[in-house]
Design a protein around this motif. Structure first.
Motif, PDB file in Angstrom:
ATOM      1  N   UNK A  85      15.373  24.131  16.320  1.00 16.73           N
ATOM      2  CA  UNK A  85      15.771  24.530  17.666  1.00 16.73           C
ATOM      3  C   UNK A  85      15.433  23.429  18.685  1.00 16.73           C
ATOM      4  N   UNK A  86      15.790  22.202  18.300  1.00 19.35           N
ATOM      5  CA  UNK A  86      15.626  21.059  19.190  1.00 19.35           C
ATOM      6  C   UNK A  86      16.677  20.013  18.893  1.00 19.35           C
ATOM      7  N   UNK A  87      17.179  19.359  19.933  1.00 20.41           N
ATOM      8  CA  UNK A  87      18.137  18.278  19.768  1.00 20.41           C
ATOM      9  C   UNK A  87      17.428  16.931  19.794  1.00 20.41           C
ATOM     10  N   UNK A  88      18.020  15.937  19.175  1.00 16.06           N
ATOM     11  CA  UNK A  88      17.420  14.608  19.099  1.00 16.06           C
ATOM     12  C   UNK A  88      17.573  13.849  20.408  1.00 16.06           C
ATOM     13  N   UNK A  89      16.581  13.032  20.706  1.00 16.92           N
ATOM     14  CA  UNK A  89      16.687  12.095  21.806  1.00 16.92           C
ATOM     15  C   UNK A  89      17.271  10.789  21.320  1.00 16.92           C
ATOM     16  N   UNK A  90      17.430   9.833  22.211  1.00 17.67           N
ATOM     17  CA  UNK A  90      17.968   8.526  21.856  1.00 17.67           C
ATOM     18  C   UNK A  90      16.830   7.655  21.323  1.00 17.67           C
ATOM     19  N   UNK A  91      16.661   7.667  19.997  1.00 16.87           N
ATOM     20  CA  UNK A  91      15.607   6.890  19.371  1.00 16.87           C
ATOM     21  C   UNK A  91      14.265   7.587  19.320  1.00 16.87           C
ATOM     22  N   UNK A  92      14.048   8.590  20.171  1.00 11.26           N
ATOM     23  CA  UNK A  92      12.786   9.320  20.216  1.00 11.26           C
ATOM     24  C   UNK A  92      13.052  10.803  19.975  1.00 11.26           C
ATOM     25  N   UNK A  93      12.098  11.486  19.338  1.00 14.39           N
ATOM     26  CA  UNK A  93      12.278  12.907  19.072  1.00 14.39           C
ATOM     27  C   UNK A  93      13.468  13.177  18.180  1.00 14.39           C
ATOM     28  N   UNK A  94      13.704  12.321  17.203  1.00 12.12           N
ATOM     29  CA  UNK A  94      14.851  12.454  16.300  1.00 12.12           C
ATOM     30  C   UNK A  94      14.544  13.508  15.243  1.00 12.12           C
ATOM     31  N   UNK A  95      15.452  14.462  15.030  1.00 13.88           N
ATOM     32  CA  UNK A  95      15.228  15.514  14.034  1.00 13.88           C
ATOM     33  C   UNK A  95      15.695  15.123  12.635  1.00 13.88           C
ATOM     34  N   UNK A  96      16.429  14.016  12.501  1.00 11.78           N
ATOM     35  CA  UNK A  96      16.997  13.668  11.188  1.00 11.78           C
ATOM     36  C   UNK A  96      15.932  13.451  10.122  1.00 11.78           C
ATOM     37  N   UNK A  97      14.840  12.712  10.389  1.00  8.46           N
ATOM     38  CA  UNK A  97      13.823  12.571   9.334  1.00  8.46           C
ATOM     39  C   UNK A  97      13.263  13.908   8.862  1.00  8.46           C
TER      40      UNK A  97
END
Length: 476
Positions: A331-343
């Motif tokens: 329940x969070x979207x990724x930031x640009x380079x920071x706070x990325x959920x993909x890993x």
């Protein structure tokens, strides 16, 4: 009597061990990646040998509150929803109501005589219609939540000219599935939400799931968008009727695991086994890595789809040949380079399916871009202050010939071009209008606007200082 009991106990322990090992491997990923992702909550469920192997969750439904996320908590699944729309269309194909290689204008009257009317159902399902990513991401600004929301939107799309010749190239576009959602309504004579609920969700037993209907649902977790070093919750959990066919299935991890079980069980149920297999095969020469609502990877035998909606990111992955699958919801979207959920998402997927983790760690290029764009407005504001303190030197440039005039006017050209690149060209190149970028990542939108605006403001201020007049004469 004792022997059957021992046998039952041994079998029970052997079944529990793999689930325990799965939980341990997945929890190790969550321990490592959850904090870096910045998401308040994550939920997952795994299918092993066609059965639910493990499921769990971590975190909260909304920042600042205590309600925990569970494997039965509904999340907005984003583009995983496309596979549900594709499944509904394939049900009509098997019933003889729709033909894959017939033009859409055969079924939707508004497309008759239009350029888009020649697009076939197969091309819509496989993203080879010619509609571009940019067309699919265009904002829908007049949403009212009415029952005819999807009908109105698709009526407008009938007038759109595809960016490319249908069938000639693959390009992902939400437009395709908006049109297919309307096809479901016309063929069934029912709202998209009602049809999918009755013919897919209920037969599968997805009791904690529903289709976006424009209403607010308290049971659904709150989405969170990136905001510099943290994430901010969306103001409410209202859903969007118009985007339901391409991104509006709201489902729990356990329910999606049931859905994936059905997709790989090799049985005739909500769709024939042959029909399900067809959905997970290349649909045409122009679409070698996409079937009907699913991405295909022949290197590891996976069939998958990710989802990204404002405040949510998800991933569903199957290995049909091994009867295994996993779904990960955040329940969070990724930031640009920071706070990325993909890993986090790919790490859980790799641990659950025994795959190599495809995530490459932090995207330092994206981080550098975001940091640079964040510092740029500060640099321009400092430059504005410097220009004001050195007004006399700037005014002197007017009398310095061509070199002086060039140094006065050239910054206006460069900052205006930079503003166009930041706010116009870059969004076009990545296939998302600036309004969409701002909707998904408001911190990125703010930084981009600030960088473009302060650059032009600095250049204009310098010119204003140079050409300012007092009492009818230029100041000296």
């Amino acid at each position: 009597m004792i022997r059957p009991l021992l046998t039952t106990l041994v079998l029970g322990l052997s079944a529990a061990l793999p689930a325990s090992a799965l939980d341990d491997a997945i929890n190790e990923v969550i321990d490592r990646e959850l904090a870096a992702s910045g998401v308040p909550g994550v939920s997952y469920a795994v299918v092993v040998d066609g059965e639910l192997g493990a499921s769990g969750a971590r975190g909260v439904a909304r920042l600042g509150e205590d309600a925990p996320v569970t494997a039965d908590t509904p999340f907005l699944t984003g583009s995983i929803s496309k596979s549900f729309t594709a499944l509904a269309v394939m049900q009509f194909v098997e019933a003889g109501d729709v033909e894959l290689d017939v033009e859409i204008s055969t079924y939707l009257d508004d497309f008759s005589g239009q350029r888009a009317g020649a697009i076939t159902i197969r091309q819509l399902l496989s993203h080879t219609s010619g509609f571009s990513t940019l067309q699919g991401n265009a904002g829908h600004t007049d949403a009212r939540g009415d029952a005819d929301e999807l009908e109105r939107l698709v009526d407008e799309l009938a007038d759109e000219t595809p960016a490319y010749e249908p069938g000639t190239r693959w390009e992902y576009s939400n437009t395709n599935y908006q049109i297919l959602g309307r096809l479901v309504e016309v063929i069934s004579g029912r709202e998209f939400q009602a049809y999918v609920t009755e013919h897919i969700l209920e037969p599968i037993g997805m009791s904690s799931s529903f289709v976006a209907d424009g209403e607010t649902h308290d049971a659904m977790v709150t989405g969170h968008r990136s905001w510099f070093a943290t994430k901010l919750p969306l103001p409410e959990t209202a859903t969007d009727r118009a985007t339901a066919p391409q991104g509006g299935i709201v489902a729990s991890a356990n329910d999606l695991a049931r859905y994936l079980q059905v997709m790989i069980n090799g049985q005739d149920d909500v769709l024939s086994a042959e029909g399900k297999a067809q959905m997970m095969q290349p649909s045409s020469a122009a679409s070698p890595f996409y079937g009907f609502g699913w991405f295909l990877d022949s290197s590891d035998g996976t069939v998958s789809h990710s989802g990204a909606s404002p405040g949510f990111e998800t991933l569903a992955t199957m290995i049909p040949g091994e009867n295994r699958a996993v779904v990960v919801l955040t329940n969070g979207g990724s930031g640009l380079g920071f706070g990325d959920t993909l890993p986090l998402r790919s790490g859980i997927t790799a641990a659950a399916l025994g795959l190599e983790d495809a995530s490459a760690g932090p995207d330092w290029g994206a981080r550098a871009l975001f940091i640079g764009m964040t510092l740029l407005p500060i640099f321009y504001l400092a430059s504005i202050g410097w220009a004001w303190r050195h007004r006399a030197a700037i005014r002197a440039k007017r009398a310095a010939g061509f070199a002086g005039l060039f140094s006065l006017w050239f910054p206006l050209l460069t900052t205006a071009v930079a503003a166009w690149v930041i706010l116009g060209l870059v969004p076009s190149l990545i296939g998302s209008p600036f309004s969409t970028i701002n909707h998904f990542q408001p911190d990125v939108g703010l930084v981009f606007i600030a960088a473009a605006a302060t650059g032009v403001a600095w250049a204009v201020l310098r010119l204003g200082i140079a050409y300012a007049r007092r009492g009818g004469r230029a100041e000296s």
